[in-house]
Motif scaffolding. Structure first.
Motif, PDB file in Angstrom:
ATOM      1  N   ILE A   1       0.406  -0.998  -0.328  1.00  0.00           N
ATOM      2  CA  ILE A   1      -0.132   0.075  -0.541  1.00  0.00           C
ATOM      3  C   ILE A   1       0.867   1.401   0.331  1.00  0.00           C
ATOM      4  O   ILE A   1       0.483   2.342  -0.719  1.00  0.00           O
ATOM      5  N   LEU A   2       1.493   1.432   0.515  1.00  0.00           N
ATOM      6  CA  LEU A   2       3.115   2.597   0.499  1.00  0.00           C
ATOM      7  C   LEU A   2       3.967   2.946  -0.921  1.00  0.00           C
ATOM      8  O   LEU A   2       4.422   3.515  -1.115  1.00  0.00           O
ATOM      9  N   GLY A   3       3.147   1.420  -1.266  1.00  0.00           N
ATOM     10  CA  GLY A   3       4.255   1.606  -2.910  1.00  0.00           C
ATOM     11  C   GLY A   3       5.002   1.002  -3.434  1.00  0.00           C
ATOM     12  O   GLY A   3       5.846   0.943  -4.043  1.00  0.00           O
ATOM     13  N   GLY A   4       4.886  -0.070  -2.288  1.00  0.00           N
ATOM     14  CA  GLY A   4       6.532  -1.062  -2.357  1.00  0.00           C
ATOM     15  C   GLY A   4       6.676  -2.382  -3.357  1.00  0.00           C
ATOM     16  O   GLY A   4       7.330  -3.098  -3.250  1.00  0.00           O
ATOM     17  N   GLY A   5       4.898  -2.642  -3.075  1.00  0.00           N
ATOM     18  CA  GLY A   5       4.901  -3.586  -4.160  1.00  0.00           C
ATOM     19  C   GLY A   5       3.755  -3.480  -4.833  1.00  0.00           C
ATOM     20  O   GLY A   5       3.305  -1.930  -5.342  1.00  0.00           O
ATOM     21  N   ARG A   6       2.880  -4.657  -5.992  1.00  0.00           N
ATOM     22  CA  ARG A   6       1.878  -4.340  -6.762  1.00  0.00           C
ATOM     23  C   ARG A   6       0.567  -4.701  -6.803  1.00  0.00           C
ATOM     24  O   ARG A   6       0.558  -5.909  -6.213  1.00  0.00           O
ATOM     25  N   GLN A   7      -0.336  -4.061  -6.681  1.00  0.00           N
ATOM     26  CA  GLN A   7      -1.287  -4.567  -6.822  1.00  0.00           C
ATOM     27  C   GLN A   7      -2.118  -5.910  -7.929  1.00  0.00           C
ATOM     28  O   GLN A   7      -3.248  -6.000  -7.824  1.00  0.00           O
ATOM     29  N   LYS A   8      -1.655  -5.037  -8.713  1.00  0.00           N
ATOM     30  CA  LYS A   8      -1.630  -5.957 -10.154  1.00  0.00           C
ATOM     31  C   LYS A   8      -0.594  -5.204 -11.243  1.00  0.00           C
ATOM     32  O   LYS A   8       0.462  -4.906 -11.470  1.00  0.00           O
ATOM     33  N   LYS A   9      -0.448  -5.993 -12.310  1.00  0.00           N
ATOM     34  CA  LYS A   9       1.178  -6.421 -13.502  1.00  0.00           C
ATOM     35  C   LYS A   9       1.156  -4.580 -13.513  1.00  0.00           C
ATOM     36  O   LYS A   9      -0.233  -4.461 -13.968  1.00  0.00           O
ATOM     37  N   GLY A  10       2.675  -4.801 -13.483  1.00  0.00           N
ATOM     38  CA  GLY A  10       2.432  -3.034 -14.215  1.00  0.00           C
ATOM     39  C   GLY A  10       2.433  -1.618 -13.496  1.00  0.00           C
ATOM     40  O   GLY A  10       2.969  -1.276 -13.723  1.00  0.00           O
ATOM     41  N   ASP A  11       1.905  -2.459 -11.991  1.00  0.00           N
ATOM     42  CA  ASP A  11       1.705  -1.005 -11.102  1.00  0.00           C
ATOM     43  C   ASP A  11       3.512  -0.389 -10.980  1.00  0.00           C
ATOM     44  O   ASP A  11       4.461  -0.915 -11.194  1.00  0.00           O
ATOM     45  N   ALA A  12       3.542   0.716 -10.892  1.00  0.00           N
ATOM     46  CA  ALA A  12       4.938   0.986 -10.288  1.00  0.00           C
ATOM     47  C   ALA A  12       5.313   0.930  -9.227  1.00  0.00           C
ATOM     48  O   ALA A  12       4.144   1.377  -8.476  1.00  0.00           O
ATOM     49  N   ILE A  13       6.479   0.665  -9.171  1.00  0.00           N
ATOM     50  CA  ILE A  13       7.086   1.049  -7.815  1.00  0.00           C
ATOM     51  C   ILE A  13       8.088   1.514  -6.837  1.00  0.00           C
ATOM     52  O   ILE A  13       8.532   1.996  -7.553  1.00  0.00           O
ATOM     53  N   ASP A  14       7.787   2.212  -5.930  1.00  0.00           N
ATOM     54  CA  ASP A  14       8.365   2.917  -5.558  1.00  0.00           C
ATOM     55  C   ASP A  14       9.606   2.048  -4.228  1.00  0.00           C
ATOM     56  O   ASP A  14       9.408   1.732  -3.153  1.00  0.00           O
ATOM     57  N   PRO A  15      10.920   2.055  -5.083  1.00  0.00           N
ATOM     58  CA  PRO A  15      11.681   1.264  -4.047  1.00  0.00           C
ATOM     59  C   PRO A  15      11.663   1.597  -2.914  1.00  0.00           C
ATOM     60  O   PRO A  15      13.195   1.071  -2.028  1.00  0.00           O
ATOM     61  N   ALA A  16      11.895   3.346  -2.031  1.00  0.00           N
ATOM     62  CA  ALA A  16      12.380   3.652  -1.002  1.00  0.00           C
ATOM     63  C   ALA A  16      11.513   2.899   0.379  1.00  0.00           C
ATOM     64  O   ALA A  16      11.772   3.106   0.905  1.00  0.00           O
ATOM     65  N   VAL A  17      10.374   2.931  -0.233  1.00  0.00           N
ATOM     66  CA  VAL A  17       9.660   2.994   0.670  1.00  0.00           C
ATOM     67  C   VAL A  17       9.180   1.186   1.463  1.00  0.00           C
ATOM     68  O   VAL A  17       9.884   0.142   0.657  1.00  0.00           O
ATOM     69  N   GLY A  18       8.163   0.997   2.780  1.00  0.00           N
ATOM     70  CA  GLY A  18       9.301   0.220   2.994  1.00  0.00           C
ATOM     71  C   GLY A  18       8.001   0.150   4.984  1.00  0.00           C
ATOM     72  O   GLY A  18       8.039   1.523   5.219  1.00  0.00           O
ATOM     73  N   ILE A  19       8.914  -0.838   5.295  1.00  0.00           N
ATOM     74  CA  ILE A  19       8.492  -1.244   7.589  1.00  0.00           C
ATOM     75  C   ILE A  19      10.356  -1.778   7.993  1.00  0.00           C
ATOM     76  O   ILE A  19      10.517  -2.950   7.270  1.00  0.00           O
ATOM     77  N   MET A  20      10.839  -1.103   8.709  1.00  0.00           N
ATOM     78  CA  MET A  20      11.561  -2.228   9.364  1.00  0.00           C
ATOM     79  C   MET A  20      11.162  -2.770  10.942  1.00  0.00           C
ATOM     80  O   MET A  20      10.664  -1.266  11.308  1.00  0.00           O
ATOM     81  N   LEU A  21      10.986  -3.803  10.725  1.00  0.00           N
ATOM     82  CA  LEU A  21      10.750  -3.673  12.228  1.00  0.00           C
ATOM     83  C   LEU A  21      11.078  -4.290  13.285  1.00  0.00           C
ATOM     84  O   LEU A  21      12.918  -4.140  12.814  1.00  0.00           O
ATOM     85  N   HIS A  22      11.329  -3.192  14.266  1.00  0.00           N
ATOM     86  CA  HIS A  22      12.203  -3.724  15.483  1.00  0.00           C
ATOM     87  C   HIS A  22      11.847  -4.847  16.593  1.00  0.00           C
ATOM     88  O   HIS A  22      12.973  -4.938  17.691  1.00  0.00           O
ATOM     89  N   LYS A  23      11.216  -6.139  16.482  1.00  0.00           N
ATOM     90  CA  LYS A  23      10.885  -7.015  17.402  1.00  0.00           C
ATOM     91  C   LYS A  23      10.614  -8.304  16.021  1.00  0.00           C
ATOM     92  O   LYS A  23      10.143  -8.465  14.951  1.00  0.00           O
ATOM     93  N   LYS A  24      10.652  -9.991  16.839  1.00  0.00           N
ATOM     94  CA  LYS A  24      10.689 -10.898  15.966  1.00  0.00           C
ATOM     95  C   LYS A  24       9.329 -11.251  17.608  1.00  0.00           C
ATOM     96  O   LYS A  24       9.426 -11.427  18.249  1.00  0.00           O
ATOM     97  N   ILE A  25       9.096 -12.946  17.135  1.00  0.00           N
ATOM     98  CA  ILE A  25       8.355 -13.557  17.597  1.00  0.00           C
ATOM     99  C   ILE A  25       9.492 -13.549  19.066  1.00  0.00           C
ATOM    100  O   ILE A  25      10.646 -14.833  18.445  1.00  0.00           O
TER     101      ILE A  25
END
Length: 430
Positions: free
Chosen positions: A358-382
């Motif tokens: 949703i931030l732009g880091g992936g595609r909902q359908k083929k051909g969607d443009a991607i923003d390589p800079a966006v995303g999520i960094m987790l600070h905790k794991k299970i």
């Protein structure tokens, strides 16, 4: 074609000749979509025998070009993942096994939905070319030891047509169709050995271990019928791999692994898959020895140097390895804070992948443009403890505020009094 549809509808085994007739006719356009759709649905409900799946894979494999990698000396080994959230393993793995002497021709894909694509991640590196010609691909694997590229030319065109039809007819999940799709492309790419990373868990295509194991067995059987070395590992996707989700962020984490640092789970899975690849390439006597070889190449910097060599060979700026600010940078960071104390008991992994999309880091359908800079960094794991008000994750976005994504990330990280950390490798299927 009607006789073939009726035979499969009634649960009968199709012959190799019947399957060849279907694939060649559908690829050529003489069999219409509505008949192919009927057959796909019959396969979905009635399944296929191992011999049928082998024949289907072979027909799809030979529906187009088959790469001839005989000019590359030595045993060619590859790895394929069924995809997950934060799955950047191919990026440190390819230069690592190449540094150890393995020839690794890797044809990779783009991301769709909540799973990221290796090619999209690599394109976060300025100038990196993922569209090599067949000759460029062969030359680079020969000289550098590895190359990661998109499918060239006319590899398995039947798969492209059938996959598009499966997507709109509710037949994507059929194991015979998944396995023949994966293996037709991998066998067409000319590899001698293949290590399969079949994901299982809430962030995977196969949610249950039972379904993942069934897919892995089907893939391994096809590989054996085709005469290649093959092994499948069922690996965990009940939480993202590593801490980063998003293209440039995952490149940074991959570089950290090659610098002999980085998250323990990404390092461990890279070494585990790489060890099996070295065994297939006859470069080690056992898994312990193979792992020791790979650890040495991480420690002495040769794997990192090989990554720089690979980036340069594919037209990219290898300076990103030493200066990550050369990678695309998001304009804003947004904290996600815990509203309670406890222990991380689980994660809605697919929801975290969707949040990055949703931030732009992936595609909902083929051909969607991607923003390589966006995303999520987790600070905790299970299994990690969390204090009230502590930082759970950081969102990298183009906007200063994203309350919708903040809410998604917060809801995806579950807290409770105790936690069981899932194993990284669930099963090995040979």
């Amino acid at each position: 074609m009607v006789d073939i549809i009726q035979a499969k509808r009634d649960g009968r085994e199709l012959t190799k000749e019947q399957i060849q007739f279907v694939i060649s006719g559908y690829t050529a356009g003489t069999i219409p979509d509505y008949q192919m759709s009927a057959l796909l649905m019959a396969i979905y409900f009635e399944d296929m025998t191992p011999l049928e799946i082998g024949a289907l894979t072979d027909a799809m494999l030979h529906s187009g070009d088959v790469l001839d990698l005989s000019a590359i000396p030595g045993i060619k080994v590859d790895k394929h993942s069924t995809g997950g959230v934060g799955d950047k393993i191919s990026i440190p793995l390819a230069p690592l096994v190449a540094a150890a002497g393995a020839k690794n021709p890797m044809i990779s894909g783009r991301g769709l939905g909540h799973t990221g694509g290796t090619l999209d991640k690599l394109e976060a590196i300025p100038g990196f070319n993922v569209d090599l010609t067949e000759q460029q691909f062969i030359d680079q694997v020969t000289t550098v030891g590895t190359a990661i590229t998109s499918a060239t030319g006319n590899l398995a065109p039947a798969d492209k047509k059938i996959y598009a039809l499966r997507d709109v007819t509710g037949t994507v999940e059929a194991i015979p169709l998944i396995s023949s799709s994966i293996m037709s492309k991998k066998l067409a790419s000319g590899t001698d050995g293949l290590v399969l990373d079949v994901k299982t868990g809430n962030g995977a295509f196969m949610k249950t271990e039972e379904r993942a194991a069934a897919l892995a067995r089907a893939l391994v059987r096809i590989g054996h019928l085709a005469g290649i070395k093959i092994i499948a590992l069922l690996t965990d996707m009940d939480q993202p791999l590593g801490f980063t989700i998003g293209n440039a962020l995952e490149i940074q984490e991959s570089i950290a692994i090659l610098q002999n640092q980085g998250p323990a789970d990404v390092r461990d899975l890279t070494l585990t898959l790489g060890s099996h690849m070295l065994l297939q390439a006859n470069l080690a006597d056992d898994l312990t020895g193979a792992r020791h070889i790979l650890e040495k190449h991480l420690a002495d910097g040769s794997a990192l140097a090989k990554f720089k060599e690979m980036i340069t060979a594919q037209g990219g700026d290898a300076g990103v390895v030493d200066d990550p600010t050369k990678l695309p940078q998001a304009k804003h960071t947004i904290p996600v804070l815990s509203t309670e104390a406890g222990m991380v008991t689980g994660m809605a992994t697919d929801q975290l992948g969707v949040a990055s999309m949703i931030l732009g880091g992936g595609r909902q359908k083929k051909g969607d443009a991607i923003d390589p800079a966006v995303g999520i960094m987790l600070h905790k794991k299970i299994g990690d403890r969390v204090a009230n008000g502590e930082l759970l994750a950081t969102i990298y976005a183009e906007e200063a505020q994203r309350p919708d994504v903040q809410a998604m990330v917060s809801e995806a990280i579950h807290l409770g009094p105790t936690a069981t950390v899932p194993p990284l490798v669930h099963q090995v299927i040979e």
